[in-house]
Each structure stands twice: as structure tokens, then as C-alpha cells.
Scaffold this motif. Structure first.
Motif, PDB file in Angstrom:
ATOM      1  N   SER A 113       0.778  -1.285   0.098  1.00  0.00           N
ATOM      2  CA  SER A 113      -0.140   0.063  -0.096  1.00  0.00           C
ATOM      3  C   SER A 113       0.888   1.245  -0.052  1.00  0.00           C
ATOM      4  O   SER A 113       0.187   2.396  -0.096  1.00  0.00           O
ATOM      5  N   GLY A 114       2.155   1.177  -0.164  1.00  0.00           N
ATOM      6  CA  GLY A 114       3.295   2.400  -0.179  1.00  0.00           C
ATOM      7  C   GLY A 114       3.769   2.766   1.276  1.00  0.00           C
ATOM      8  O   GLY A 114       4.534   3.719   1.210  1.00  0.00           O
ATOM      9  N   LYS A 115       3.447   2.137   2.181  1.00  0.00           N
ATOM     10  CA  LYS A 115       3.899   2.487   3.648  1.00  0.00           C
ATOM     11  C   LYS A 115       5.303   2.092   3.571  1.00  0.00           C
ATOM     12  O   LYS A 115       5.589   1.277   3.003  1.00  0.00           O
ATOM     13  N   VAL A 116       6.131   2.720   4.595  1.00  0.00           N
ATOM     14  CA  VAL A 116       7.370   2.091   4.787  1.00  0.00           C
ATOM     15  C   VAL A 116       7.491   1.253   6.098  1.00  0.00           C
ATOM     16  O   VAL A 116       7.544   1.785   7.189  1.00  0.00           O
ATOM     17  N   LYS A 117       8.203   0.192   6.012  1.00  0.00           N
ATOM     18  CA  LYS A 117       8.288  -0.841   7.085  1.00  0.00           C
ATOM     19  C   LYS A 117       9.621  -0.693   7.670  1.00  0.00           C
ATOM     20  O   LYS A 117      10.526  -0.484   6.841  1.00  0.00           O
ATOM     21  N   ARG A 118       9.760  -0.851   8.816  1.00  0.00           N
ATOM     22  CA  ARG A 118      11.221  -0.759   9.424  1.00  0.00           C
ATOM     23  C   ARG A 118      11.225  -1.803  10.488  1.00  0.00           C
ATOM     24  O   ARG A 118      10.258  -2.173  11.240  1.00  0.00           O
ATOM     25  N   ASN A 119      12.547  -2.166  11.195  1.00  0.00           N
ATOM     26  CA  ASN A 119      12.790  -3.076  12.105  1.00  0.00           C
ATOM     27  C   ASN A 119      12.928  -2.090  13.628  1.00  0.00           C
ATOM     28  O   ASN A 119      13.257  -1.029  13.241  1.00  0.00           O
ATOM     29  N   HIS A 120      12.750  -2.546  14.703  1.00  0.00           N
ATOM     30  CA  HIS A 120      12.874  -1.801  15.688  1.00  0.00           C
ATOM     31  C   HIS A 120      14.558  -1.893  16.253  1.00  0.00           C
ATOM     32  O   HIS A 120      15.191  -2.903  15.956  1.00  0.00           O
TER      33      HIS A 120
ATOM     34  N   ASP B 257       8.682  -7.518  16.032  1.00  0.00           N
ATOM     35  CA  ASP B 257       7.693  -7.213  14.955  1.00  0.00           C
ATOM     36  C   ASP B 257       8.093  -5.983  14.277  1.00  0.00           C
ATOM     37  O   ASP B 257       8.729  -5.192  14.857  1.00  0.00           O
ATOM     38  N   ALA B 258       7.901  -6.007  13.116  1.00  0.00           N
ATOM     39  CA  ALA B 258       8.334  -4.551  12.304  1.00  0.00           C
ATOM     40  C   ALA B 258       7.296  -3.724  12.719  1.00  0.00           C
ATOM     41  O   ALA B 258       6.225  -3.772  13.020  1.00  0.00           O
ATOM     42  N   GLY B 259       7.768  -2.338  12.437  1.00  0.00           N
ATOM     43  CA  GLY B 259       6.967  -1.274  12.480  1.00  0.00           C
ATOM     44  C   GLY B 259       6.789  -0.293  11.503  1.00  0.00           C
ATOM     45  O   GLY B 259       7.387  -0.780  10.212  1.00  0.00           O
ATOM     46  N   LEU B 260       6.238   0.431  11.440  1.00  0.00           N
ATOM     47  CA  LEU B 260       6.108   1.511  10.337  1.00  0.00           C
ATOM     48  C   LEU B 260       6.541   2.783  10.600  1.00  0.00           C
ATOM     49  O   LEU B 260       6.757   3.421  11.796  1.00  0.00           O
ATOM     50  N   VAL B 261       7.320   3.316   9.442  1.00  0.00           N
ATOM     51  CA  VAL B 261       7.810   4.725   9.744  1.00  0.00           C
ATOM     52  C   VAL B 261       6.586   5.537   9.769  1.00  0.00           C
ATOM     53  O   VAL B 261       5.731   5.722   9.259  1.00  0.00           O
ATOM     54  N   CYS B 262       6.861   6.539  10.741  1.00  0.00           N
ATOM     55  CA  CYS B 262       5.906   7.758  11.140  1.00  0.00           C
ATOM     56  C   CYS B 262       5.567   8.438   9.787  1.00  0.00           C
ATOM     57  O   CYS B 262       6.428   8.521   8.908  1.00  0.00           O
ATOM     58  N   LYS B 263       4.388   9.112   9.688  1.00  0.00           N
ATOM     59  CA  LYS B 263       3.821   9.927   8.579  1.00  0.00           C
ATOM     60  C   LYS B 263       4.867  11.073   8.417  1.00  0.00           C
ATOM     61  O   LYS B 263       5.135  11.555   7.106  1.00  0.00           O
TER      62      LYS B 263
END
Length: 64
Positions: A19-26, A46-52
Motif C-alpha cells: 500500500s506504499g507505507k514504509v516498514k522498519r525494524n525496531h 515485530d516490524a513497525g511502520l515509519v511515522c507519517k
């Protein structure tokens, strides 16, 4: 005009979702894990998402 170059450090740290969001690791899951609780380590897995606010900057580094 030459091709856009990807920032390789960013490419190794971030992935795009469908969907175009950016995933990141902690962070804090690399070493010295003995003193961290199992619950904390489980949540770091768990992977997180980069903030908007940072998403546009990260996408630019990825060449998207």
C-alpha cells in the motif's frame, strides 16, 4: 540524465509495503539481550511502520 541512485544504507533498513507505507525494524534488538525481558524482545521482533512525518524523506532516499 543519469539514473537516480538509491541510498544503500536506507535500502538495507527499510522496505515498502504493497500500500506504499514504509516498514522498519525496531532498534535495541542487536546485542546485550540478556538483561532485556522476554516480553520486550518479543515486541521488538515485530516490524513497525515509519511515522507519517518521516515517510516522504525515507521514500526519497529509497528512490521511490
Amino acid at each position: 540524465m543519469p539514473k537516480m541512485k538509491t541510498r544503500r544504507g536506507a535500502a538495507k533498513r527499510f522496505r515498502l509495503t504493497a500500500s506504499g507505507k514504509v516498514k522498519r525494524n525496531h532498534a535495541y534488538h542487536g546485542h546485550i539481550l540478556t538483561k532485556k525481558s522476554p516480553k520486550r524482545l518479543r515486541n521488538l521482533r515485530d516490524a513497525g511502520l515509519v511515522c507519517k512525518a518521516d515517510t516522504a524523506r525515507v521514500k526519497k532516499m529509497l528512490g521511490v
